[in-house]
Design an enzyme around this catalytic site. Structure first.
Site, PDB file in Angstrom:
ATOM      1  N   HIS A   1       0.826  -1.215   0.000  1.00 40.80           N
ATOM      2  CA  HIS A   1       0.000   0.000   0.000  1.00 40.80           C
ATOM      3  C   HIS A   1       0.848   1.247   0.000  1.00 40.80           C
ATOM      4  O   HIS A   1       0.558   2.227  -0.678  1.00 40.80           O
ATOM      5  CB  HIS A   1      -0.904   0.008   1.230  1.00 40.80           C
ATOM      6  CG  HIS A   1      -2.027  -0.947   1.097  1.00 40.80           C
ATOM      7  ND1 HIS A   1      -2.878  -1.250   2.113  1.00 40.80           N
ATOM      8  CD2 HIS A   1      -2.426  -1.670   0.042  1.00 40.80           C
ATOM      9  CE1 HIS A   1      -3.766  -2.123   1.689  1.00 40.80           C
ATOM     10  NE2 HIS A   1      -3.494  -2.404   0.450  1.00 40.80           N
TER      11      HIS A   1
ATOM     12  N   ARG B   1     -10.562  -0.542 -13.191  1.00 39.88           N
ATOM     13  CA  ARG B   1     -10.569  -1.923 -12.695  1.00 39.88           C
ATOM     14  C   ARG B   1     -11.532  -1.984 -11.521  1.00 39.88           C
ATOM     15  O   ARG B   1     -11.246  -1.447 -10.454  1.00 39.88           O
ATOM     16  CB  ARG B   1      -9.162  -2.327 -12.247  1.00 39.88           C
ATOM     17  CG  ARG B   1      -8.162  -2.453 -13.392  1.00 39.88           C
ATOM     18  CD  ARG B   1      -6.798  -2.859 -12.863  1.00 39.88           C
ATOM     19  NE  ARG B   1      -5.887  -3.297 -13.900  1.00 39.88           N
ATOM     20  CZ  ARG B   1      -4.885  -2.574 -14.389  1.00 39.88           C
ATOM     21  NH1 ARG B   1      -4.675  -1.351 -13.940  1.00 39.88           N
ATOM     22  NH2 ARG B   1      -4.092  -3.072 -15.320  1.00 39.88           N
TER      23      ARG B   1
ATOM     24  N   ARG C   1     -14.571  -1.798 -16.499  1.00 45.32           N
ATOM     25  CA  ARG C   1     -14.450  -3.218 -16.826  1.00 45.32           C
ATOM     26  C   ARG C   1     -15.255  -4.037 -15.831  1.00 45.32           C
ATOM     27  O   ARG C   1     -15.231  -3.748 -14.630  1.00 45.32           O
ATOM     28  CB  ARG C   1     -12.973  -3.613 -16.765  1.00 45.32           C
ATOM     29  CG  ARG C   1     -12.761  -5.078 -17.043  1.00 45.32           C
ATOM     30  CD  ARG C   1     -11.312  -5.408 -17.123  1.00 45.32           C
ATOM     31  NE  ARG C   1     -10.671  -5.343 -15.815  1.00 45.32           N
ATOM     32  CZ  ARG C   1      -9.367  -5.529 -15.629  1.00 45.32           C
ATOM     33  NH1 ARG C   1      -8.585  -5.745 -16.673  1.00 45.32           N
ATOM     34  NH2 ARG C   1      -8.844  -5.486 -14.432  1.00 45.32           N
TER      35      ARG C   1
ATOM     36  N   GLU D   1      -7.090 -10.178 -24.762  1.00 44.54           N
ATOM     37  CA  GLU D   1      -5.937 -10.490 -23.914  1.00 44.54           C
ATOM     38  C   GLU D   1      -5.620 -11.978 -23.894  1.00 44.54           C
ATOM     39  O   GLU D   1      -4.724 -12.425 -23.207  1.00 44.54           O
ATOM     40  CB  GLU D   1      -6.116  -9.925 -22.500  1.00 44.54           C
ATOM     41  CG  GLU D   1      -7.449 -10.182 -21.853  1.00 44.54           C
ATOM     42  CD  GLU D   1      -7.580  -9.470 -20.498  1.00 44.54           C
ATOM     43  OE1 GLU D   1      -6.610  -8.910 -19.978  1.00 44.54           O
ATOM     44  OE2 GLU D   1      -8.703  -9.496 -19.959  1.00 44.54           O
TER      45      GLU D   1
ATOM     46  N   ASN E   1      -0.989  -6.715 -20.818  1.00 41.19           N
ATOM     47  CA  ASN E   1      -0.329  -7.404 -19.692  1.00 41.19           C
ATOM     48  C   ASN E   1      -0.578  -8.908 -19.774  1.00 41.19           C
ATOM     49  O   ASN E   1       0.332  -9.712 -19.636  1.00 41.19           O
ATOM     50  CB  ASN E   1      -0.872  -6.901 -18.346  1.00 41.19           C
ATOM     51  CG  ASN E   1      -0.692  -5.413 -18.185  1.00 41.19           C
ATOM     52  OD1 ASN E   1       0.133  -4.818 -18.862  1.00 41.19           O
ATOM     53  ND2 ASN E   1      -1.472  -4.805 -17.308  1.00 41.19           N
ATOM     54  N   ASP E   2      -1.829  -9.255 -20.012  1.00 42.96           N
ATOM     55  CA  ASP E   2      -2.148 -10.672 -20.118  1.00 42.96           C
ATOM     56  C   ASP E   2      -1.791 -11.229 -21.486  1.00 42.96           C
ATOM     57  O   ASP E   2      -1.290 -12.339 -21.594  1.00 42.96           O
ATOM     58  CB  ASP E   2      -3.640 -10.900 -19.840  1.00 42.96           C
ATOM     59  CG  ASP E   2      -3.910 -10.959 -18.349  1.00 42.96           C
ATOM     60  OD1 ASP E   2      -3.145 -11.654 -17.657  1.00 42.96           O
ATOM     61  OD2 ASP E   2      -4.851 -10.303 -17.879  1.00 42.96           O
TER      62      ASP E   2
ATOM     63  N   ARG F   1       3.349 -13.241 -15.767  1.00 40.97           N
ATOM     64  CA  ARG F   1       3.660 -11.810 -15.654  1.00 40.97           C
ATOM     65  C   ARG F   1       4.189 -11.428 -14.282  1.00 40.97           C
ATOM     66  O   ARG F   1       4.765 -10.360 -14.112  1.00 40.97           O
ATOM     67  CB  ARG F   1       2.435 -10.957 -16.013  1.00 40.97           C
ATOM     68  CG  ARG F   1       1.244 -11.208 -15.126  1.00 40.97           C
ATOM     69  CD  ARG F   1      -0.022 -10.627 -15.734  1.00 40.97           C
ATOM     70  NE  ARG F   1      -0.444  -9.407 -15.074  1.00 40.97           N
ATOM     71  CZ  ARG F   1      -1.626  -8.819 -15.280  1.00 40.97           C
ATOM     72  NH1 ARG F   1      -2.478  -9.339 -16.144  1.00 40.97           N
ATOM     73  NH2 ARG F   1      -1.942  -7.721 -14.651  1.00 40.97           N
TER      74      ARG F   1
ATOM     75  N   CYS G   1      -4.847  -1.030 -23.286  1.00 40.33           N
ATOM     76  CA  CYS G   1      -4.859  -0.528 -21.910  1.00 40.33           C
ATOM     77  C   CYS G   1      -3.889  -1.275 -20.995  1.00 40.33           C
ATOM     78  O   CYS G   1      -3.994  -1.184 -19.783  1.00 40.33           O
ATOM     79  CB  CYS G   1      -6.268  -0.558 -21.325  1.00 40.33           C
ATOM     80  SG  CYS G   1      -6.977  -2.199 -21.287  1.00 40.33           S
TER      81      CYS G   1
HETATM   82  C1  PEP Z   1      -4.148  -6.363 -19.102  1.00 45.77           C
HETATM   83  O1  PEP Z   1      -4.198  -7.570 -18.953  1.00 45.77           O
HETATM   84  O2  PEP Z   1      -3.358  -5.792 -19.886  1.00 45.77           O
HETATM   85  C2  PEP Z   1      -5.030  -5.473 -18.341  1.00 45.77           C
HETATM   86  C3  PEP Z   1      -5.120  -4.196 -18.626  1.00 45.77           C
HETATM   87  O3  PEP Z   1      -5.724  -6.021 -17.335  1.00 45.77           O
HETATM   88  P1  PEP Z   1      -5.117  -6.433 -15.904  1.00 45.77           P
HETATM   89  O4  PEP Z   1      -3.718  -5.908 -15.840  1.00 45.77           O
HETATM   90  O5  PEP Z   1      -6.029  -5.837 -14.903  1.00 45.77           O
HETATM   91  O6  PEP Z   1      -5.181  -7.928 -15.986  1.00 45.77           O
HETATM   92 MG    MG Z   2      -5.867  -8.522 -17.952  1.00 49.10          MG
END
Ligand code: PEP
Ligand code: MG
Length: 757
Positions: free
Chosen positions: A365, A472, A508, A606, A629-630, A640, A677
């Protein structure tokens, strides 16, 4: 038997207090286990290009730290060069043998050397020798190879902590500061003076004993709780003026614990059961801490720290301890074994310049808050007695996760120059706030921010974002002990939509599973990232999904800036079912007489399967947004969050770039807008490529948005396309990165790369 010996050695080494003792233990135990006549360890000194004898039994002890072999020299050099073990019966007859009289190895014939490898890097060589002229047995060789592989991680860890450097006298002479290695918590560099903060009271020290008078103790506790509540409330008021909704929610979590009747009831029960108030508090706090610590999810583990902090604060009140506030200098660097979110807020405004925490990680945090407040932060600095740092001058390098204690004038000058360079860049970035993200040949892109759990950089509007590209929604779910009600959700969503209105907000739908768990909805799986997550959960639980959709639709009444987005889509049917449920929720509300508009709906790309069906998917919705990211982790099969394979997680991998280009093409072919994103959108080297691919918008953390804008405004779309074409012909992500960095350097934007991106 061998396995047992191996385990024992590894355990012992783990427990050794420092590198020297660990290495001495290894040589002693290995010599014993293999009944060899000598065992030694050489570690690699990259700066000098040599191997240094660091521990031995059987060679001349006096040469420890002194005996050195250049890379490639001797049999040690050969093991290093080949990165494989070498096992020979008569070492001295080997053509590569290097005579080194001072180490006194003339008696030894047999030689077995194995490399110590960690994540592809050669750390050193473990060697055993024997008088007898015989090769070591295959099993002995296998044992040593196994042991070396297991110890490599420990050695790398200890080495990173600077123990090797301390042994090198030469470097000690050159030393310009004492380095405190840790983990990057929040980017930036700060120079200041250490203020050490201590926990308000020690729960562990409280003895168990019965209350003198049960009712008095309950009353005493109630008063302490109320005083702690006032204390936190005061900090919260300050936090409200500086932080965004999401970061404030961290403080709401504190308040919620203090306000809930549960805590009071639990304590009361303990007191009635025969414990005095202080011990009752200790027991209940411990229970909560253990419960949170045992959870897989890092975010929830963090709540353990919130509980501990609150426990100490209440205890301080119970003990009527007047908390002495330290004197904060104007350039305070806050240092503590466990910096808490509340401790940050206690420093008078404008005085705090940086943070060093003995525990925690970038998910803590306090790290999230520090990023929001723009405070350079290093987390997880272990092995340093923090009390000895008080009052000393210190440099915090939040980019590299290191602090420098009592720096030399020269080192300070170097960092001061970096700070000035950054300030200049910040001023330049600030001046872009109200300008559009437009290329020099007038191609416009929309820049949005991501917000929610780990939002960076405060309010989206303050950085000139055109909206929120990813909210999120896990946050409202994580902060409670049960699913939030429709109304509780509506209030939170409404707050964000109102703040941003008339700018768009993409919300989302719930994306739990994978690495995001809810304490009250545990999911136990062998492979959580390939398991029940995102839309898969919500479609199995339409009751949760529909509540959330209704809350969003109602929050949007009269504002009409809401878009919804579906995570983890793998198949067309998931979209069809989700759309049916959204329509159902919408219709229900209309039937109830609530005037709700049907929002724009998008979905996230993703999962690799979705890349190939991007056209068909796009046809069904209003927009696509790439969750890089995914997508990167699934395309490259790299977790990741796993540091061991972190170097393989690369958004500039040619396969990733081709996938991204394909998504844009297919989305556009279906006549729909395409956004991205994930974190990739915030990297200056990637921004140019995304621009060249034709993404309509980029969504990223607030802190990085101005940098992305600066990149876009310094290029033409034509150059971006040309650069993309060039890198698509390249095979190697490193070559691609270099190429893009050069393009940025040439455009005078080298400062963006240096700032750790
Ligand atoms: C992603 O997967 O790129 C994403 C934006 O979602 P999160 O990081 O919340 O899985
Ligand atoms: Mg994701």
């Amino acid at each position: 038997m061998i396995l047992k010996t191996l385990r024992r050695i590894v355990q012992e080494v783990n427990a050794a207090p420092d590198l020297t003792q660990a290495l001495n233990l290894v040589v002693e135990r290995v010599k014993e286990a293999l009944q060899a006549d000598a065992c030694s360890i050489f570690l690699s000194d990259e700066e000098q290009g040599e191997y240094v004898l660091m521990a031995t039994i059987g060679l001349n002890q006096e040469m420890v730290g002194k005996a050195k072999l250049k890379y490639g020299q001797g049999l040690i050099g050969l093991v290093g060069e080949r990165e494989e073990s070498i096992n020979i019966d008569k070492a001295q007859e080997h053509p590569q043998y290097h005579h080194y009289p001072q180490v006194e190895e003339a008696d030894y014939n047999a030689f077995l050397g194995v490399p110590i490898m960690h994540q592809g890097e050669l750390l050193g060589i473990l060697m055993v020798q024997q008088r007898e002229t015989r090769q070591f047995a295959e099993e002995e060789e296998a044992f040593l190879v196994t042991l070396s592989a297991q110890l490599a991680g420990e050695i790398a860890h200890a080495r990173a902590k600077g123990a090797l450097q301390e042994l090198s006298k030469k470097r000690r002479r050159k030393k310009t500061a004492m380095v405190l290695p840790g983990i990057p918590g929040a980017p930036g560099v700060a120079i200041g003076h250490v203020v050490v903060v201590y926990p308000p009271a020690d729960l562990e020290a409280v003895p168990d004993r019965p209350p003198e008078n049960i009712d008095d103790d309950i009353k005493l506790f109630e008063e302490a709780l109320s005083a702690a509540r006032d204390e936190i409330h005061a900090l919260q008021v300050r936090a409200k003026s500086t932080l965004s909704v999401a970061e404030n929610a961290l403080f709401d979590a504190y308040s919620r614990i203090l306000d809930s009747r549960t805590l009071m009831n639990e304590i009361e029960e303990e007191i009635r059961g025969g414990l005095w108030a202080q011990a009752a508090l200790k027991r209940i706090i411990k229970q909560h801490v253990l419960q949170f610590e045992s959870l897989e999810d890092q975010y929830l583990q963090e709540r353990a720290m919130d509980f501990r902090d609150l426990g100490r604060r209440i205890l301080a009140q119970l003990q009527s301890k007047k908390r002495e506030m330290p004197e904060y200098p104007k350039n305070t660097i806050l240092v503590s074994d466990e910096v808490t979110a509340a401790a940050l807020m206690e420093v008078p405004e404008g005085y705090l310049k940086g943070v060093v925490s003995g525990s925690g990680s970038s998910n803590s945090h306090v790290a999230i808050l520090a990023r929001a407040l723009g405070l350079p932060t290093v987390m997880g600095v272990t092995g340093t007695p923090i009390t000895q740092l008080a009052g000393k001058e210190i440099i915090v390098d939040g980019y590299n996760g290191q602090a420098y204690l009592s720096p030399s004038t020269n080192l300070k000058k170097e960092f001061q120059a970096l700070i000035e360079e950054e300030q200049q860049l910040d001023e330049e970035l600030q001046s872009l706030r109200d300008l559009p993200a437009e290329t020099q040949d007038s191609h416009r892109l929309a820049l949005y921010v991501n917000t929610g759990l780990a939002t960076d950089g405060g309010l989206p509007l303050s950085v000139g974002a055109e909206g929120v590209g990813l909210y999120r929604t896990e946050m409202p779910f994580m902060l409670r002990d049960r699913f939030p009600t429709e109304e509780e959700q509506r209030v939170m969503y409404r707050q964000l939509l109102t703040t941003l209105s008339p700018r768009p907000v993409v919300m989302r739908t719930l994306d739990i599973g994978g690495d995001k768990a809810l304490s009250y909805f545990p999911i136990e799986e062998e492979n959580p990232f390939l398991g029940w997550r995102g839309i898969r959960i919500t479609l199995d639980h339409p009751e949760i999904f529909i509540h959330q959709i209704r809350a969003m639709l109602r929050a949007n009444i009269g504002l009409d800036n809401l878009s919804m987005m579906l995570p983890m889509i793998t198949s067309i049917s998931e979209v069809d079912v989700a759309l049916r449920l959204i329509h159902q929720a919408h219709q229900e509300l209309l039937d109830e007489g609530v005037d709700v508009k049907f929002p724009k709906i998008g979905l996230m790309i993703e999962v690799p399967a979705a890349v190939y069906q991007a056209y068909e998917l796009a046809k069904r919705v209003d927009f696509l947004s790439v969750g890089s990211n995914d997508l990167i982790q699934y395309l490259l099969a790299v977790d990741r969050n796993n540091p061991r394979v972190a170097t393989l997680y690369n958004g500039l991998h040619p396969a990733v770039l081709r996938a991204l280009q394909q998504i844009v093409k297919l989305g556009h072919k279906a006549g729909k807008k395409v956004s991205i994103c994930g974190e990739l959108a915030s990297q200056p080297v990637a921004v140019l490529l995304l621009l060249g691919m034709g993404f309509d918008s980029l969504s990223m953390n607030a802190r990085d948005l101005p940098r992305a804008k600066l990149v876009i405004r310094n290029f033409t779309i034509e150059t971006a396309k040309a650069l993309l074409k060039e890198v698509l012909d390249m095979d190697d992500p490193i070559e691609i990165r270099c190429h893009m960095e050069m393009a940025l350097e040439e455009a005078g934007l080298g400062g963006l790369i240096r700032a750790g991106k």
